[in-house]
Design a protein around this motif. Sequence first.
Motif, PDB file in Angstrom:
ATOM      1  N   ALA A  53       0.776  -1.348  -0.413  1.00 38.42           N
ATOM      2  CA  ALA A  53       0.456  -0.676   0.312  1.00 38.42           C
ATOM      3  C   ALA A  53       0.806   1.521   0.215  1.00 38.42           C
ATOM      4  N   ALA A  54       1.769   1.299   0.643  1.00 33.17           N
ATOM      5  CA  ALA A  54       2.970   2.580   0.394  1.00 33.17           C
ATOM      6  C   ALA A  54       3.387   2.963  -0.565  1.00 33.17           C
ATOM      7  N   ASP A  55       3.480   1.918  -1.811  1.00 37.53           N
ATOM      8  CA  ASP A  55       4.006   2.230  -3.196  1.00 37.53           C
ATOM      9  C   ASP A  55       3.109   2.918  -3.885  1.00 37.53           C
ATOM     10  N   ARG A  56       1.412   3.270  -3.358  1.00 34.66           N
ATOM     11  CA  ARG A  56       0.569   3.830  -4.151  1.00 34.66           C
ATOM     12  C   ARG A  56       0.101   4.681  -3.949  1.00 34.66           C
ATOM     13  N   PRO A  57      -0.798   5.900  -4.310  1.00 29.60           N
ATOM     14  CA  PRO A  57      -1.140   6.526  -4.237  1.00 29.60           C
ATOM     15  C   PRO A  57      -1.914   6.689  -2.875  1.00 29.60           C
ATOM     16  N   ILE A  58      -2.594   7.064  -2.112  1.00 30.04           N
ATOM     17  CA  ILE A  58      -2.973   7.239  -0.705  1.00 30.04           C
ATOM     18  C   ILE A  58      -4.580   7.327  -2.096  1.00 30.04           C
ATOM     19  N   GLY A  59      -5.650   6.713  -1.371  1.00 29.05           N
ATOM     20  CA  GLY A  59      -7.249   6.727  -2.110  1.00 29.05           C
ATOM     21  C   GLY A  59      -7.374   6.515  -3.101  1.00 29.05           C
ATOM     22  N   HIS A  60      -6.501   5.491  -4.111  1.00 33.86           N
ATOM     23  CA  HIS A  60      -6.952   5.345  -5.368  1.00 33.86           C
ATOM     24  C   HIS A  60      -6.786   4.045  -5.538  1.00 33.86           C
ATOM     25  N   VAL A  61      -7.988   3.277  -6.374  1.00 35.29           N
ATOM     26  CA  VAL A  61      -8.011   1.994  -6.355  1.00 35.29           C
ATOM     27  C   VAL A  61      -8.394   1.556  -8.377  1.00 35.29           C
ATOM     28  N   GLY A  62      -7.884   0.977  -8.750  1.00 32.51           N
ATOM     29  CA  GLY A  62      -7.686   0.610  -9.891  1.00 32.51           C
ATOM     30  C   GLY A  62      -9.079   0.408 -11.343  1.00 32.51           C
ATOM     31  N   SER A  63     -10.602   0.072 -10.210  1.00 32.13           N
ATOM     32  CA  SER A  63     -11.655   0.487 -10.776  1.00 32.13           C
ATOM     33  C   SER A  63     -12.153   0.254  -9.702  1.00 32.13           C
ATOM     34  N   ALA A  64     -13.056   1.490  -8.799  1.00 30.10           N
ATOM     35  CA  ALA A  64     -14.366   1.266  -8.127  1.00 30.10           C
ATOM     36  C   ALA A  64     -15.458   0.536  -8.166  1.00 30.10           C
ATOM     37  N   LEU A  77     -10.670  -3.645   7.774  1.00 27.10           N
ATOM     38  CA  LEU A  77      -9.785  -2.846   7.144  1.00 27.10           C
ATOM     39  C   LEU A  77      -8.817  -2.785   6.734  1.00 27.10           C
ATOM     40  N   LEU A  78      -7.678  -3.979   7.464  1.00 25.14           N
ATOM     41  CA  LEU A  78      -6.412  -4.307   6.388  1.00 25.14           C
ATOM     42  C   LEU A  78      -6.990  -5.300   5.579  1.00 25.14           C
ATOM     43  N   HIS A  79      -8.333  -6.609   5.630  1.00 25.52           N
ATOM     44  CA  HIS A  79      -8.869  -6.814   4.258  1.00 25.52           C
ATOM     45  C   HIS A  79      -8.780  -6.037   3.405  1.00 25.52           C
ATOM     46  N   VAL A  80      -9.334  -5.261   2.935  1.00 21.41           N
ATOM     47  CA  VAL A  80     -10.124  -3.860   2.120  1.00 21.41           C
ATOM     48  C   VAL A  80      -8.812  -3.054   1.832  1.00 21.41           C
ATOM     49  N   ILE A  81      -7.910  -3.019   2.693  1.00 21.30           N
ATOM     50  CA  ILE A  81      -6.489  -2.364   2.595  1.00 21.30           C
ATOM     51  C   ILE A  81      -5.733  -3.242   1.398  1.00 21.30           C
ATOM     52  N   ALA A  82      -5.943  -4.537   1.798  1.00 14.75           N
ATOM     53  CA  ALA A  82      -5.139  -5.197   0.755  1.00 14.75           C
ATOM     54  C   ALA A  82      -5.543  -6.178  -0.739  1.00 14.75           C
ATOM     55  N   MET A  83      -6.897  -5.401  -0.769  1.00 14.92           N
ATOM     56  CA  MET A  83      -7.859  -5.881  -1.486  1.00 14.92           C
ATOM     57  C   MET A  83      -7.123  -4.852  -2.839  1.00 14.92           C
ATOM     58  N   THR A  84      -7.737  -3.490  -1.836  1.00 17.08           N
ATOM     59  CA  THR A  84      -7.198  -1.692  -3.560  1.00 17.08           C
ATOM     60  C   THR A  84      -5.865  -1.691  -3.292  1.00 17.08           C
ATOM     61  N   ARG A  85      -5.047  -2.237  -2.263  1.00 20.85           N
ATOM     62  CA  ARG A  85      -3.509  -2.205  -2.796  1.00 20.85           C
ATOM     63  C   ARG A  85      -3.332  -0.715  -2.173  1.00 20.85           C
ATOM     64  N   ILE A 100     -14.765   6.930   8.017  1.00 22.35           N
ATOM     65  CA  ILE A 100     -15.097   6.352   7.320  1.00 22.35           C
ATOM     66  C   ILE A 100     -13.438   7.006   5.770  1.00 22.35           C
ATOM     67  N   TYR A 101     -13.576   6.073   4.726  1.00 22.37           N
ATOM     68  CA  TYR A 101     -12.750   5.942   3.903  1.00 22.37           C
ATOM     69  C   TYR A 101     -12.856   5.837   2.356  1.00 22.37           C
ATOM     70  N   ARG A 102     -12.449   6.636   1.604  1.00 21.43           N
ATOM     71  CA  ARG A 102     -12.847   6.424   0.712  1.00 21.43           C
ATOM     72  C   ARG A 102     -11.511   5.939  -1.033  1.00 21.43           C
ATOM     73  N   TRP A 103     -12.017   5.518  -1.676  1.00 20.54           N
ATOM     74  CA  TRP A 103     -10.981   5.180  -3.051  1.00 20.54           C
ATOM     75  C   TRP A 103     -11.615   5.629  -3.377  1.00 20.54           C
ATOM     76  N   THR A 104     -10.778   6.075  -5.065  1.00 20.29           N
ATOM     77  CA  THR A 104     -11.299   6.806  -5.888  1.00 20.29           C
ATOM     78  C   THR A 104     -10.833   6.022  -6.989  1.00 20.29           C
ATOM     79  N   ASP A 105     -11.283   5.875  -8.489  1.00 18.20           N
ATOM     80  CA  ASP A 105     -10.389   5.066  -9.976  1.00 18.20           C
ATOM     81  C   ASP A 105     -10.413   6.387 -10.089  1.00 18.20           C
ATOM     82  N   ALA A 106      -9.712   6.600 -12.047  1.00 13.88           N
ATOM     83  CA  ALA A 106      -9.082   6.925 -12.705  1.00 13.88           C
ATOM     84  C   ALA A 106     -10.068   7.914 -13.559  1.00 13.88           C
ATOM     85  N   SER A 107     -11.825   7.188 -13.564  1.00 12.25           N
ATOM     86  CA  SER A 107     -12.776   7.633 -14.332  1.00 12.25           C
ATOM     87  C   SER A 107     -14.061   8.827 -12.890  1.00 12.25           C
ATOM     88  N   GLY A 108     -13.298   8.832 -11.819  1.00 12.30           N
ATOM     89  CA  GLY A 108     -13.780   9.607 -10.873  1.00 12.30           C
ATOM     90  C   GLY A 108     -14.898   9.019  -9.557  1.00 12.30           C
TER      91      GLY A 108
END
Length: 144
Positions: A53-64, A77-85, A100-108
């Motif tokens: 997870a440290a190698d990726r931007p905070i709050g970014h996911v490949g596909s929401a 929360l650890l499981h969700v972090i593992a899924m989103t990396r 409350i946490y948010r993950w955003t993909d490239a499409s918004g």
Amino acid sequence: MNLRNILVPILVVGLLWVGYRSYGWPGVAAVGGGVLMWLLLHFTRLMNVLKKAADRPIGHVGSAVMLHAKLRAGVSLLHVIAMTRSLGQLQSPAETQPEIYRWTDASGSWVECEFQHGKLVQWQLQRPSVSETGTDAATAAPTP
């Protein structure tokens, strides 16, 4: 208070006591070694997830949308972090429940997850509206 915080230490002490009663000090050493191995396995998993997870931007996911489809109530929360990396972007005030946490993909599109004491309670998927993306149904390519 979480009941697991009480039961796990009681179980470990109980196992150590059974090991001592059954085999003496070698039994305590065997049970202690098993408990230590269990702790090291969990620590290693935690470190691997956080390293990825440290190698990726905070709050970014490949596909929401795919994240939304994979989520289920009760996961940690650890499981969700593992899924989103990726670490989620904190939306709630720090040190308050629920988190409350948010993950955003490239499409918004984004997924907002609510965690109560580290467990997923509810989540929602939000997609950008047609006016935000700049396309409308008339200019979009038809599907075959």
